[in-house]
Design a protein around this motif. Structure first.
Motif, PDB file in Angstrom:
ATOM      1  N   UNK A 142      -3.692 -51.771  91.947  1.00  0.00           N
ATOM      2  CA  UNK A 142      -4.511 -52.576  92.485  1.00  0.00           C
ATOM      3  C   UNK A 142      -6.022 -51.438  92.648  1.00  0.00           C
ATOM      4  N   UNK A 143      -5.690 -50.394  93.093  1.00  0.00           N
ATOM      5  CA  UNK A 143      -6.616 -49.247  93.368  1.00  0.00           C
ATOM      6  C   UNK A 143      -6.966 -48.833  91.961  1.00  0.00           C
ATOM      7  N   UNK A 144      -6.118 -48.692  91.230  1.00  0.00           N
ATOM      8  CA  UNK A 144      -6.761 -48.257  89.582  1.00  0.00           C
ATOM      9  C   UNK A 144      -7.756 -49.288  88.995  1.00  0.00           C
ATOM     10  N   UNK A 145      -7.439 -50.583  89.313  1.00  0.00           N
ATOM     11  CA  UNK A 145      -8.191 -51.668  88.800  1.00  0.00           C
ATOM     12  C   UNK A 145      -9.599 -51.668  89.422  1.00  0.00           C
ATOM     13  N   UNK A 146      -9.593 -51.457  90.835  1.00  0.00           N
ATOM     14  CA  UNK A 146     -10.718 -51.231  91.571  1.00  0.00           C
ATOM     15  C   UNK A 146     -11.425 -50.257  90.886  1.00  0.00           C
ATOM     16  N   UNK A 147     -10.959 -49.094  90.898  1.00  0.00           N
ATOM     17  CA  UNK A 147     -11.956 -47.991  90.546  1.00  0.00           C
ATOM     18  C   UNK A 147     -12.253 -48.215  88.944  1.00  0.00           C
ATOM     19  N   UNK A 148     -11.671 -48.822  88.259  1.00  0.00           N
ATOM     20  CA  UNK A 148     -11.951 -48.788  86.813  1.00  0.00           C
ATOM     21  C   UNK A 148     -13.345 -49.924  86.799  1.00  0.00           C
ATOM     22  N   UNK A 149     -13.376 -50.793  87.619  1.00  0.00           N
ATOM     23  CA  UNK A 149     -14.421 -51.895  87.650  1.00  0.00           C
ATOM     24  C   UNK A 149     -15.813 -51.333  88.354  1.00  0.00           C
ATOM     25  N   UNK A 150     -15.441 -50.513  89.525  1.00  0.00           N
ATOM     26  CA  UNK A 150     -16.576 -49.837  90.206  1.00  0.00           C
ATOM     27  C   UNK A 150     -17.109 -49.079  89.191  1.00  0.00           C
ATOM     28  N   UNK A 151     -16.390 -48.149  88.439  1.00  0.00           N
ATOM     29  CA  UNK A 151     -16.966 -47.130  87.425  1.00  0.00           C
ATOM     30  C   UNK A 151     -17.766 -47.867  86.401  1.00  0.00           C
ATOM     31  N   UNK A 152     -17.365 -49.035  85.898  1.00  0.00           N
ATOM     32  CA  UNK A 152     -17.852 -49.954  84.853  1.00  0.00           C
ATOM     33  C   UNK A 152     -19.235 -50.193  85.419  1.00  0.00           C
ATOM     34  N   UNK A 153     -19.580 -50.480  86.726  1.00  0.00           N
ATOM     35  CA  UNK A 153     -20.496 -51.078  87.339  1.00  0.00           C
ATOM     36  C   UNK A 153     -21.647 -49.754  87.786  1.00  0.00           C
ATOM     37  N   UNK A 154     -20.979 -48.453  87.707  1.00  0.00           N
ATOM     38  CA  UNK A 154     -21.680 -47.380  88.041  1.00  0.00           C
ATOM     39  C   UNK A 154     -21.627 -47.120  89.429  1.00  0.00           C
ATOM     40  N   UNK A 155     -20.631 -47.632  90.215  1.00  0.00           N
ATOM     41  CA  UNK A 155     -20.565 -47.551  91.660  1.00  0.00           C
ATOM     42  C   UNK A 155     -19.335 -47.115  92.220  1.00  0.00           C
ATOM     43  N   UNK A 156     -18.774 -46.096  91.345  1.00  0.00           N
ATOM     44  CA  UNK A 156     -17.261 -45.463  91.800  1.00  0.00           C
ATOM     45  C   UNK A 156     -17.322 -44.766  92.995  1.00  0.00           C
ATOM     46  N   UNK A 157     -18.444 -43.755  93.225  1.00  0.00           N
ATOM     47  CA  UNK A 157     -18.324 -42.948  94.411  1.00  0.00           C
ATOM     48  C   UNK A 157     -19.862 -42.693  94.610  1.00  0.00           C
ATOM     49  N   UNK A 158     -20.140 -42.550  95.961  1.00  0.00           N
ATOM     50  CA  UNK A 158     -21.413 -42.052  96.612  1.00  0.00           C
ATOM     51  C   UNK A 158     -22.593 -42.958  96.581  1.00  0.00           C
ATOM     52  N   UNK A 159     -22.311 -44.245  95.844  1.00  0.00           N
ATOM     53  CA  UNK A 159     -23.508 -44.935  95.495  1.00  0.00           C
ATOM     54  C   UNK A 159     -23.983 -45.879  96.873  1.00  0.00           C
TER      55      UNK A 159
END
Length: 159
Positions: A142-159
């Motif tokens: 689940x964490x990997x899917x969350x991180x992939x979607x957040x990265x796709x949205x440009x919100x993975x870290x520090x946004x």
């Protein structure tokens, strides 16, 4: 393929959200999660407060406390009446506490918008059958899917 996402704001929160909070980003996040699905899906989202989500958590999960996000999957039997074949299938609803969004954003050191989107992604993945509470492997998936979607949205870290 058309996905439908309806984002609504609880009445008690109207006029209390910062004007720069983009609720369209919540819709975009959920659409990004649904994009991988093979059929058209519909999801409802309610942005609410701690008191309301506390009531939902108590009534539906037996947990007498507020939480950040709840997912209510439509796991009932298919309707007995004819449904248009090209319409979206109702997947379920998500409720998000905006008070938890603000507290967790401050705790984790990122923006409320990023936290709101993360909770929308998390809740949508639950509707699709992901469950971090089943065990460490499921949590990692689940964490990997969350991180992939957040990265796709440009919100993975520090946004």
């Amino acid at each position: 393929m058309q996905h439908v996402v309806e984002v609504s704001l609880a009445e008690q929160l109207e006029g209390t959200l910062p004007p720069d909070l983009d609720l369209d980003l919540v819709e975009q996040a959920i659409l990004a999660v649904l994009a991988a699905e093979a059929q058209a899906l519909e999801v409802g989202v309610l942005i609410t407060d701690d008191a309301h989500i506390h009531t939902l958590n108590r009534d539906y999960r037996g947990v007498d406390a507020p939480t950040d996000v709840l997912s209510f999957a439509d796991d009932g039997p298919p309707a007995s009446f004819v449904v248009a074949g090209d319409g979206p299938r109702y997947l379920g609803d998500i409720a998000i506490s905006y008070q938890r969004v603000l507290a967790q954003a401050a705790e984790y050191g990122h923006s409320p918008a990023r936290e709101l989107v993360y909770l929308a992604v998390h809740g949508t993945l639950h509707l699709l059958g992901y469950d971090h509470e089943r065990g460490p492997e499921d949590a990692a998936t689940m964490r990997l899917r969350e991180e992939a979607i957040m990265a796709e949205l440009g919100l993975l870290r520090g946004a």
